[in-house]
Motif scaffolding. Structure first.
Motif, short mmCIF file in Angstrom:
data_model
loop_
_atom_site.label_atom_id
_atom_site.label_comp_id
_atom_site.label_asym_id
_atom_site.label_seq_id
_atom_site.Cartn_x
_atom_site.Cartn_y
_atom_site.Cartn_z
N GLU A 289 -2.82 13.75 -11.21
CA GLU A 289 -3.19 13.02 -10.15
C GLU A 289 -2.26 11.75 -9.83
OE1 GLU A 289 -6.09 9.86 -12.38
OE2 GLU A 289 -7.00 11.92 -11.68
N ASP A 290 -1.62 11.34 -10.83
CA ASP A 290 -0.76 10.37 -10.30
C ASP A 290 0.41 10.76 -9.28
OD1 ASP A 290 -1.90 8.63 -11.96
OD2 ASP A 290 -0.63 9.25 -13.81
N ILE A 291 0.63 11.93 -9.35
CA ILE A 291 1.92 12.34 -8.05
C ILE A 291 1.14 13.06 -7.15
CG2 ILE A 291 3.81 14.09 -8.06
CD1 ILE A 291 4.41 13.75 -10.77
N PHE A 292 0.05 13.83 -7.33
CA PHE A 292 -0.54 14.46 -6.06
C PHE A 292 -1.78 13.96 -5.62
CE2 PHE A 292 1.99 17.76 -8.57
CZ PHE A 292 2.81 18.03 -7.79
N GLY A 293 -2.33 12.81 -6.11
CA GLY A 293 -3.49 12.00 -5.64
C GLY A 293 -3.51 11.93 -4.58
N PRO A 294 -2.53 11.35 -3.73
CA PRO A 294 -2.84 11.03 -2.34
C PRO A 294 -2.93 12.26 -1.35
CG PRO A 294 -0.83 9.75 -3.21
CD PRO A 294 -1.43 10.65 -4.17
N LEU A 295 -2.36 13.53 -1.84
CA LEU A 295 -2.54 14.71 -1.15
C LEU A 295 -3.86 15.39 -1.44
CD1 LEU A 295 1.21 15.77 -1.41
CD2 LEU A 295 0.34 14.55 0.49
N PHE A 296 -4.13 15.49 -2.79
CA PHE A 296 -5.35 16.23 -3.20
C PHE A 296 -6.07 15.31 -3.84
CE2 PHE A 296 -1.67 19.00 -3.08
CZ PHE A 296 -1.85 19.81 -2.42
N ALA B 57 -18.54 8.25 -0.35
CA ALA B 57 -18.23 6.89 -1.16
C ALA B 57 -17.93 6.09 -0.17
CB ALA B 57 -17.39 7.49 -2.17
N ALA B 58 -18.22 4.78 -0.67
CA ALA B 58 -17.79 3.49 0.33
C ALA B 58 -16.35 3.32 0.28
CB ALA B 58 -18.62 2.28 -0.13
N PRO B 59 -15.69 3.03 1.47
CA PRO B 59 -14.16 2.77 1.27
C PRO B 59 -14.07 1.43 0.55
CG PRO B 59 -14.87 2.65 3.56
CD PRO B 59 -15.93 3.10 2.69
N PRO B 60 -12.61 1.36 0.17
CA PRO B 60 -12.37 -0.08 -0.37
C PRO B 60 -12.49 -1.16 0.65
CG PRO B 60 -10.57 1.38 0.11
CD PRO B 60 -11.51 2.05 0.22
N VAL B 61 -12.72 -2.45 0.25
CA VAL B 61 -12.78 -3.46 1.07
C VAL B 61 -11.63 -4.47 0.97
CG1 VAL B 61 -14.21 -5.60 1.41
CG2 VAL B 61 -15.56 -3.48 0.74
N ASP B 62 -11.29 -4.66 1.77
CA ASP B 62 -9.86 -5.74 2.24
C ASP B 62 -10.15 -6.96 1.04
OD1 ASP B 62 -7.95 -5.42 5.22
OD2 ASP B 62 -7.82 -4.44 3.16
N PRO B 63 -9.21 -7.53 0.92
CA PRO B 63 -8.86 -8.77 0.39
C PRO B 63 -9.54 -9.78 1.53
CG PRO B 63 -6.95 -7.69 -0.26
CD PRO B 63 -7.71 -6.61 0.76
N GLN C 73 -11.96 -2.20 9.98
CA GLN C 73 -10.39 -2.83 10.08
C GLN C 73 -9.63 -3.26 8.74
OE1 GLN C 73 -9.80 -5.54 13.53
NE2 GLN C 73 -11.64 -5.23 14.22
N GLY C 74 -10.03 -2.43 7.83
CA GLY C 74 -9.35 -2.97 6.41
C GLY C 74 -8.41 -1.89 6.38
N GLU C 75 -8.22 -1.75 4.67
CA GLU C 75 -7.10 -0.89 4.43
C GLU C 75 -7.51 0.44 4.15
OE1 GLU C 75 -4.09 -1.55 4.21
OE2 GLU C 75 -4.23 -3.75 4.66
N THR C 76 -6.52 1.61 4.45
CA THR C 76 -7.06 2.92 4.31
C THR C 76 -7.34 3.36 2.76
OG1 THR C 76 -5.93 3.45 6.33
CG2 THR C 76 -6.45 5.26 4.83
N GLY C 77 -8.57 4.08 2.77
CA GLY C 77 -8.83 4.47 1.36
C GLY C 77 -8.42 5.68 0.77
N ARG D 48 -10.99 3.92 6.78
CA ARG D 48 -10.66 2.60 6.47
C ARG D 48 -11.99 1.68 6.15
NH1 ARG D 48 -6.14 0.27 8.30
NH2 ARG D 48 -4.47 1.51 9.56
N GLY D 49 -11.65 0.70 5.45
CA GLY D 49 -12.49 -0.26 4.59
C GLY D 49 -12.84 -1.41 5.75
N ASP D 50 -13.73 -2.32 5.46
CA ASP D 50 -13.97 -3.39 6.16
C ASP D 50 -12.86 -4.74 6.03
OD1 ASP D 50 -15.88 -1.97 7.37
OD2 ASP D 50 -17.38 -2.95 6.02
N ALA D 51 -12.70 -5.53 6.75
CA ALA D 51 -11.92 -6.58 6.79
C ALA D 51 -12.61 -7.84 6.39
CB ALA D 51 -10.76 -6.88 7.64
N LEU D 52 -12.35 -8.90 5.58
CA LEU D 52 -13.48 -10.04 5.45
C LEU D 52 -12.60 -11.26 6.06
CD1 LEU D 52 -15.19 -9.00 1.86
CD2 LEU D 52 -15.77 -8.51 4.45
N VAL D 53 -13.21 -11.96 6.66
CA VAL D 53 -12.34 -13.15 7.16
C VAL D 53 -13.23 -14.52 6.96
CG1 VAL D 53 -11.33 -14.26 9.08
CG2 VAL D 53 -11.31 -11.84 8.97
#
Length: 362
Positions: free
Chosen positions: A165-172, A183-189, A235-239, A244-249
């Motif tokens: 998963e360390d090598i092929f995680g982003p593809l599979f 599952a909820a996408p990651p939230v931006d800093p 408008q956050g980063e891609t999970g 895409r997650g949410d951006a917090l301002v």
């Protein structure tokens, strides 16, 4: 990008405050608005912003220092520990043994235990015992149906102890990710945006450039308070699942030289002359939505308050607003006024009024 510490020009042991100060200094110096015709400066600004996105976040900074992520925040392949490598090698050795019926070579494929010889070695021409020699022994599986040995010690590991998963995680995506499609996408800093007091009171639209160079359109709602957070959906980063997650301002409200917020109300001190205080007057005062006329009553004292309904801050979750509270302050002209002095001298000693009566009684 190089080492983010070198990019920001700080040592690895620098405090978070030192990291922030270094970033602000470089951001002001290298901002594209100050160098519109120099593309190299714009690239340096992006590197500085990306470096601060790593070491400016305490969690990401700790992961970078441990070697879990690189200077761009990408996860690095994990190195196998000696224990994991030894376990994998031991499992490979066991799985590659063949079943010959010799008790010294380990268990048979069907899982039955074989007796270990404790005496002298068997003669070369000795025949091995068959399954029929023991009435309680289980029958061996027919040829071609033996249990196949595993190629690696642990499932999901490649040769050398590296996780697949360390090598092929982003593809599979992993089984856990596939099993949780919702599952909820990651939230931006949290980003920071500075607005003026009036902009926070009336609402505004601002553009924010993130540390990675992306532009965000932020709609600041009317009545927002200092330190409150605006959430930008999608408008956050891609999970890991491509969402895409949410951006917090976080909103930083700049203090105003005249207005001051207390809850939903806006307070303002307004100076008035002695004549206006004695005779009353109609004066013009500022509000967060523009100037209005108010009436000063006759005989007004310093500290008297006037209230303008609905001229304060928007109440959270509603369409109504607080009030603007005006505190009157009698102000005398600078220097001397001969006419005023002559008038006061004529009245001196004629009045029994004591402005400090309450203080003397205390």
């Amino acid at each position: 990008m190089n080492d983010p510490y070198k990019t920001l020009g700080i040592p690895r042991k620098a405090t978070q405050d030192a990291v922030k100060q270094a970033y602000r200094r470089l951001a002001m110096e290298l901002h594209p608005d100050r160098n519109p015709e120099n593309p190299r400066i714009a690239e340096k600004f992006k590197d500085v912003s990306a470096a601060y996105a790593i070491v400016g976040d305490p969690d990401k900074r700790a992961r970078f220092d441990r070697g879990d992520i690189d200077a761009w925040g990408r996860r690095r392949p994990r190195r196998p520990t000696p224990q994991a490598s030894a376990t994998a090698e031991s499992s490979d050795t066991r799985s590659n043994r063949t079943s010959t019926g010799n008790p010294a070579e380990g268990p048979a494929p069907n899982g039955t235990k074989q007796q270990q010889t404790t005496g002298s070695k068997a003669a070369p021409n000795a025949q091995p015992k068959t399954a029929s020699a023991d009435p309680n022994a289980k029958t061996a599986p027919p040829p071609g149906r033996e249990k196949k040995p595993r190629a690696t010690g642990k499932p999901g590991w490649l040769a050398g102890g590296i996780k697949a998963e360390d090598i092929f995680g982003p593809l599979f995506p992993s089984k856990t990710a596939r099993a949780q499609p919702n599952a909820a996408p990651p939230v931006d800093p949290t980003h920071r945006l500075r607005v003026s007091f009036v902009e926070a009171a009336t609402g505004t639209a601002k553009r924010l450039t993130t540390g990675r160079g992306r532009a965000l359109e932020v709609a600041v709602p009317p009545g927002i308070r200092d330190g409150q957070i605006v959430r930008l959906k999608g408008q956050g980063e891609t999970g890991p699942l491509g969402r895409r997650g949410d951006a917090l301002v976080k909103i930083d409200v700049t203090p105003h030289k005249l207005f001051r917020a207390e809850g939903d109300d806006v307070h303002l001190e307004v100076p008035i002359s002695l004549e206006e205080a004695v005779l009353g007057a109609r004066i013009r005062v500022p509000t967060v939505t523009g100037s209005v006329d108010v009436a000063v009553p006759r005989g007004a004292n310093s500290g008297a308050q006037l209230r303008l309904r609905g001229k304060g801050l928007r109440r959270p979750g509603g369409k109504t607003s607080g009030d603007q509270v005006i505190r009157l302050v009698i102000t005398l002209p600078q220097g001397t006024d001969p006419d005023l002095e002559a008038f006061v001298r004529q009245r001196q000693g004629r009045s029994t009024f004591d402005p400090r009566e309450n203080i003397a009684a205390a």
